[in-house]
Scaffold this motif. Structure first.
Motif, mmCIF file in Angstrom:
data_model
loop_
_atom_site.group_PDB
_atom_site.id
_atom_site.type_symbol
_atom_site.label_atom_id
_atom_site.label_comp_id
_atom_site.label_asym_id
_atom_site.label_seq_id
_atom_site.Cartn_x
_atom_site.Cartn_y
_atom_site.Cartn_z
ATOM 1 N N ASN A 65 0.846 -1.185 0.000
ATOM 2 C CA ASN A 65 0.000 0.000 0.000
ATOM 3 C C ASN A 65 0.884 1.238 0.000
ATOM 4 O O ASN A 65 1.401 1.642 1.035
ATOM 5 C CB ASN A 65 -0.895 -0.013 1.249
ATOM 6 C CG ASN A 65 -1.560 1.331 1.488
ATOM 7 O OD1 ASN A 65 -1.716 2.134 0.571
ATOM 8 N ND2 ASN A 65 -1.947 1.587 2.725
ATOM 9 N N CYS A 82 0.623 4.323 2.523
ATOM 10 C CA CYS A 82 1.061 4.258 3.920
ATOM 11 C C CYS A 82 2.396 3.558 4.071
ATOM 12 O O CYS A 82 3.110 3.785 5.034
ATOM 13 C CB CYS A 82 -0.023 3.541 4.732
ATOM 14 S SG CYS A 82 0.321 3.316 6.473
ATOM 15 N N ASP A 99 2.540 0.116 3.911
ATOM 16 C CA ASP A 99 2.273 -1.233 4.425
ATOM 17 C C ASP A 99 2.657 -2.288 3.392
ATOM 18 O O ASP A 99 2.327 -2.158 2.217
ATOM 19 C CB ASP A 99 0.774 -1.413 4.734
ATOM 20 C CG ASP A 99 0.210 -0.264 5.521
ATOM 21 O OD1 ASP A 99 0.833 0.115 6.522
ATOM 22 O OD2 ASP A 99 -0.868 0.249 5.142
ATOM 23 N N CYS A 151 1.414 -0.374 9.310
ATOM 24 C CA CYS A 151 0.772 0.315 10.422
ATOM 25 C C CYS A 151 -0.119 -0.663 11.184
ATOM 26 O O CYS A 151 -0.415 -1.769 10.721
ATOM 27 C CB CYS A 151 -0.036 1.494 9.899
ATOM 28 S SG CYS A 151 -1.454 0.996 8.919
ATOM 29 N N SER A 205 -3.206 -2.058 9.243
ATOM 30 C CA SER A 205 -2.976 -3.089 8.217
ATOM 31 C C SER A 205 -2.667 -4.434 8.873
ATOM 32 O O SER A 205 -3.152 -5.478 8.426
ATOM 33 C CB SER A 205 -1.856 -2.675 7.261
ATOM 34 O OG SER A 205 -0.613 -2.571 7.927
ATOM 35 N N ARG A 226 -6.891 5.711 5.978
ATOM 36 C CA ARG A 226 -6.589 4.379 6.490
ATOM 37 C C ARG A 226 -7.379 3.267 5.817
ATOM 38 O O ARG A 226 -7.172 2.090 6.108
ATOM 39 C CB ARG A 226 -6.860 4.329 7.998
ATOM 40 C CG ARG A 226 -5.928 5.207 8.795
ATOM 41 C CD ARG A 226 -4.512 4.761 8.598
ATOM 42 N NE ARG A 226 -3.563 5.582 9.344
ATOM 43 C CZ ARG A 226 -2.265 5.571 9.132
ATOM 44 N NH1 ARG A 226 -1.766 4.811 8.172
ATOM 45 N NH2 ARG A 226 -1.470 6.312 9.844
ATOM 46 N N CYS A 278 -5.256 0.829 4.110
ATOM 47 C CA CYS A 278 -4.499 -0.008 5.051
ATOM 48 C C CYS A 278 -5.339 -1.226 5.439
ATOM 49 O O CYS A 278 -4.852 -2.350 5.495
ATOM 50 C CB CYS A 278 -4.150 0.775 6.314
ATOM 51 S SG CYS A 278 -3.244 2.298 6.002
#
Ligand code: ZN
Length: 268
Positions: free
Chosen positions: A37, A40, A42, A65, A68, A126, A129
């Motif tokens: 991702n 972010c 991830d 994060c 995730s 988010r 995520c």
């Protein structure tokens, strides 16, 4: 969202991030897919063992994060032992929960604990995520060997502004405005300001060629987004034809977003 749901959400994320379930490389996996991702950073790898159209075992590894990791952890608990058609249904329900899209068709399976992820809707940045593990799982189920997204590290190359050549056509401005009405339902910023449109070419005849990318290639909405770009640009007066070319090079990263997009998403 009520206080209770918010509290449940917070607790579930903390718990599953601290002690992710099925966090292991699965020996004997017959499907392995990596997901990334870039919004972010991830990264996760999902390992699946599929036997008789059923997820007989699942594991994951990765770094990212808390949302995730917690989402991947809860996903593995939810899908282990399920038949693939039920996994697909769960994916669709989860996606609907987070994006608020209305999905059609019968959905006999309850989300169960996954319902706490409704809490993510308050933090639009988010959503990707939380959905990353699911997109990765889906790619694994559908047995696409390639990574779920670009696999390139974020911001490893100089930022590219949306590469629209200046003043080549009076049509460019209305085309850009039209593109600003198209959204990935998982991201509250339009495609143009996200920096997903790499180039808009306009020929004197009014034929338009758009070179664009997406943040994650295996999202089921990818085809729908390309179709929507085509349809939206086609509706601009003066446009006679549209070709949309989807490219993965250069890979998108978050530095390609406009300043207003970053502000809208609460990014530094
Ligand atoms: Zn994340």
């Amino acid at each position: 969202m009520t206080l209770d749901v918010r509290e449940l959400y917070r607790e579930a994320i903390l718990d599953h991030n601290r002690k992710p379930r099925n966090f292991r490389k699965l020996e004997g996996a017959n499907r392995t897919v990596e997901g990334y991702n870039p919004l972010c950073g991830d990264k996760i790898t999902v390992y699946l063992r599929i036997e008789n159209d059923r997820v007989s075992d699942i594991g994951f590894e990765g770094s990212g994060c808390a949302i995730s990791i917690a989402s991947a952890s809860m996903m593995t608990e939810s899908v282990k032992g399920r038949v693939l058609s039920d996994v697909q249904t769960l994916f669709e329900k989860f996606h609907t929960l987070l994006t608020g899209e209305i999905s059609t068709g019968p959905q006999p399976i309850d989300l169960g604990k996954l319902a706490v992820f409704a809490g993510v809707r308050e933090f639009p940045i988010r959503v990707k995520c939380a959905t990353l593990p699911w997109h990765t799982l889906r790619a694994a189920v559908e047995s696409r060997p390639e990574s779920v997204t670009t696999e390139f590290g974020p911001a490893s190359q100089p930022a590219l502004a949306p590469a629209v050549s200046p003043a080549t056509s009076d049509l460019q401005r209305p085309i850009i405005e039209a593109l600003r009405t198209v959204y990935d339902p998982e991201i509250p910023v339009n495609l143009y300001d996200l920096g997903l449109i790499y180039d808009i070419g306009v020929e004197p005849s009014g034929a338009v060629t758009i070179r664009m990318t997406l943040t994650a290639p295996t999202c089921p909405i990818a085809d729908a987004l390309l179709w929507q770009v085509d349809k939206t640009v086609r509706a601009v007066p003066g446009v006679t034809d549209v070709t949309v070319n989807l490219v993965w090079d250069p890979p998108w990263n978050r530095t390609m977003m406009s300043e207003s997009a970053k502000i809208q998403l609460g990014l530094p």
